[in-house]
Design a protein around this motif. Structure first.
Motif, PDB file in Angstrom:
ATOM      1  N   VAL A   1       0.842  -1.193   0.000  1.00 51.74           N
ATOM      2  CA  VAL A   1       0.000   0.000   0.000  1.00 51.74           C
ATOM      3  C   VAL A   1       0.879   1.244   0.000  1.00 51.74           C
ATOM      4  N   GLY A   2       0.342   2.319  -0.582  1.00 47.36           N
ATOM      5  CA  GLY A   2       1.031   3.602  -0.548  1.00 47.36           C
ATOM      6  C   GLY A   2       1.825   3.896  -1.801  1.00 47.36           C
ATOM      7  N   ALA A   3       1.934   5.194  -2.100  1.00 45.84           N
ATOM      8  CA  ALA A   3       2.648   5.634  -3.294  1.00 45.84           C
ATOM      9  C   ALA A   3       4.123   5.272  -3.255  1.00 45.84           C
ATOM     10  N   GLY A   4       4.676   5.120  -2.054  1.00 49.10           N
ATOM     11  CA  GLY A   4       6.085   4.775  -1.940  1.00 49.10           C
ATOM     12  C   GLY A   4       6.437   3.417  -2.513  1.00 49.10           C
ATOM     13  N   LYS A   5       5.430   2.565  -2.694  1.00 54.19           N
ATOM     14  CA  LYS A   5       5.676   1.231  -3.254  1.00 54.19           C
ATOM     15  C   LYS A   5       5.338   1.155  -4.748  1.00 54.19           C
ATOM     16  N   ALA A   6       4.862   2.259  -5.319  1.00 50.95           N
ATOM     17  CA  ALA A   6       4.361   2.214  -6.696  1.00 50.95           C
ATOM     18  C   ALA A   6       5.427   1.806  -7.706  1.00 50.95           C
ATOM     19  N   GLN A   7       6.648   2.350  -7.595  1.00 55.93           N
ATOM     20  CA  GLN A   7       7.682   2.003  -8.561  1.00 55.93           C
ATOM     21  C   GLN A   7       8.105   0.550  -8.420  1.00 55.93           C
TER      22      GLN A   7
ATOM     23  N   GLU B   1      -4.912   1.817  -4.383  1.00 57.69           N
ATOM     24  CA  GLU B   1      -4.848   2.683  -5.555  1.00 57.69           C
ATOM     25  C   GLU B   1      -3.524   3.447  -5.626  1.00 57.69           C
ATOM     26  N   ALA B   2      -3.019   3.879  -4.480  1.00 54.95           N
ATOM     27  CA  ALA B   2      -1.775   4.654  -4.482  1.00 54.95           C
ATOM     28  C   ALA B   2      -0.600   3.822  -4.984  1.00 54.95           C
ATOM     29  N   ALA B   3      -0.570   2.546  -4.610  1.00 56.19           N
ATOM     30  CA  ALA B   3       0.527   1.671  -5.045  1.00 56.19           C
ATOM     31  C   ALA B   3       0.393   1.274  -6.508  1.00 56.19           C
ATOM     32  N   ALA B   4      -0.777   1.509  -7.101  1.00 50.92           N
ATOM     33  CA  ALA B   4      -1.033   1.099  -8.486  1.00 50.92           C
ATOM     34  C   ALA B   4      -0.789   2.215  -9.493  1.00 50.92           C
ATOM     35  N   THR B   5      -0.351   3.387  -9.034  1.00 54.09           N
ATOM     36  CA  THR B   5      -0.341   4.557  -9.914  1.00 54.09           C
ATOM     37  C   THR B   5       0.622   4.447 -11.089  1.00 54.09           C
ATOM     38  N   ARG B   6       1.621   3.582 -11.011  1.00 56.23           N
ATOM     39  CA  ARG B   6       2.581   3.486 -12.115  1.00 56.23           C
ATOM     40  C   ARG B   6       2.374   2.248 -12.986  1.00 56.23           C
ATOM     41  N   LEU B   7       1.323   1.515 -12.754  1.00 63.40           N
ATOM     42  CA  LEU B   7       1.071   0.309 -13.539  1.00 63.40           C
ATOM     43  C   LEU B   7       0.436   0.677 -14.883  1.00 63.40           C
ATOM     44  N   ALA B   8       1.097   0.292 -15.968  1.00 63.68           N
ATOM     45  CA  ALA B   8       0.551   0.567 -17.293  1.00 63.68           C
ATOM     46  C   ALA B   8      -0.739  -0.203 -17.531  1.00 63.68           C
ATOM     47  N   GLY B   9      -0.846  -1.387 -16.942  1.00 64.88           N
ATOM     48  CA  GLY B   9      -2.006  -2.232 -17.175  1.00 64.88           C
ATOM     49  C   GLY B   9      -3.062  -2.148 -16.093  1.00 64.88           C
ATOM     50  N   ALA B  10      -3.089  -1.070 -15.313  1.00 63.68           N
ATOM     51  CA  ALA B  10      -4.001  -0.987 -14.170  1.00 63.68           C
ATOM     52  C   ALA B  10      -5.460  -1.191 -14.580  1.00 63.68           C
ATOM     53  N   ASP B  11      -5.882  -0.575 -15.682  1.00 62.84           N
ATOM     54  CA  ASP B  11      -7.278  -0.718 -16.107  1.00 62.84           C
ATOM     55  C   ASP B  11      -7.598  -2.160 -16.472  1.00 62.84           C
TER      56      ASP B  11
END
Length: 260
Positions: free
Chosen positions: A198-204, A235-245
């Motif tokens: 969870v969290g934006a810090g884990k997105a990359q 959602e925050a951890a998913a922000t960099r996923l190209a295939g999120a949708d």
């Protein structure tokens, strides 16, 4: 690999707890792989609630911790044996003798690592392994550069990991430099892996290991080879996923009977 994106950490924890509850109710002697850190805490909170309110029992369950610091004395507040007890096993009815962890105080570390591997095998192997992921892509304490076939062994922590973990200590100087960790090969032996973040810090890190190449530079990427991996993130951890949708669509239209 299934990627599930949910609104919040509470929902992440509840869905992961669903998988564990289904396993334990169908196989009371299940073997769980137990992770520490911040990400699994909502899972343990939810399992403790279900134990208290719905009678979910762990009396025959065995648990094996992922890792342990080297050099912290037995009973140290931040040793992972103590964290697992405090956050989970002391809150449910699992037998104390059924909870196992690597021995970071052993005089013979190599022998202790081998014994831990044998103990996991003797228990029948891990049915469900809980994982988090570090900002540099480590799982367990398998830092970048770890062999994708590695087994339980001693490792030197990356400085980034020590900095990340210093929030649990009074200062970074108190964070040990060495750990004993299950290897990537050991983790891959689990029948089901549930990784939560969870969290934006884990997105990359999520982007790198889910959609990037399989490489020792990102140890968690080895999970792309696992036959049954569930990635549950907010959602925050998913922000960099190209295939999120696409991941949202697949989960939203998943047959109910399929489970996790």
């Amino acid at each position: 690999m299934e990627v599930i994106i949910l609104p919040s950490s509470k929902e992440v924890g509840a869905l992961a707890a669903d998988a564990i509850e289904d396993l334990v109710r169908s196989k009371p002697t299940a073997v769980l792989g137990l992770a520490t850190g911040s990400s699994p805490l909502p899972i343990y909170d939810e399992l403790a609630r279900r134990h208290d309110e719905a009678g979910l029992s762990f009396t025959q369950v065995h648990g094996f911790a992922l890792d342990e610091y080297v050099g912290l004395p037995a009973g140290h507040f931040e040793s992972y044996r103590e964290v697992i007890r405090r956050e989970f096993t002391n809150r449910v009815d699992v037998a104390a003798e059924n909870v196992h962890g690597p021995d970071g105080t052993a005089a013979d570390i190599l022998g202790a690592c081998h014994a831990y591997e044998e103990a996991i095998k003797a228990a029948g192997g891990v049915d469900l392994q809980i994982l988090g992921v570090g900002t540099n892509g480590h799982i367990g304490f398998n830092e970048p550069g770890s062999s994708l076939a590695s087994r339980t062994r001693i490792k030197t922590l990356a400085e980034q990991t020590r900095q990340d973990n210093s929030r649990f200590f009074d200062s970074i100087d108190q964070v040990p430099h060495h750990v004993v960790t299950q290897g990537l090969g050991t983790i891959m032996d689990a029948r089901h892996v549930v990784l939560v973040a969870v969290g934006a810090g884990k997105a990359q890190a999520i982007r790198d290991f889910v959609e990037g190449p399989v490489s020792a530079a990102c140890p968690a990427s080895v999970l792309q080879f696992h036959p049954h991996v569930t990635i549950v993130i907010d959602e925050a951890a998913a922000t960099r996923l190209a295939g999120a949708d696409s991941y949202r669509h697949a989960f939203g239209n998943k047959p109910a009977w399929q489970g996790l």
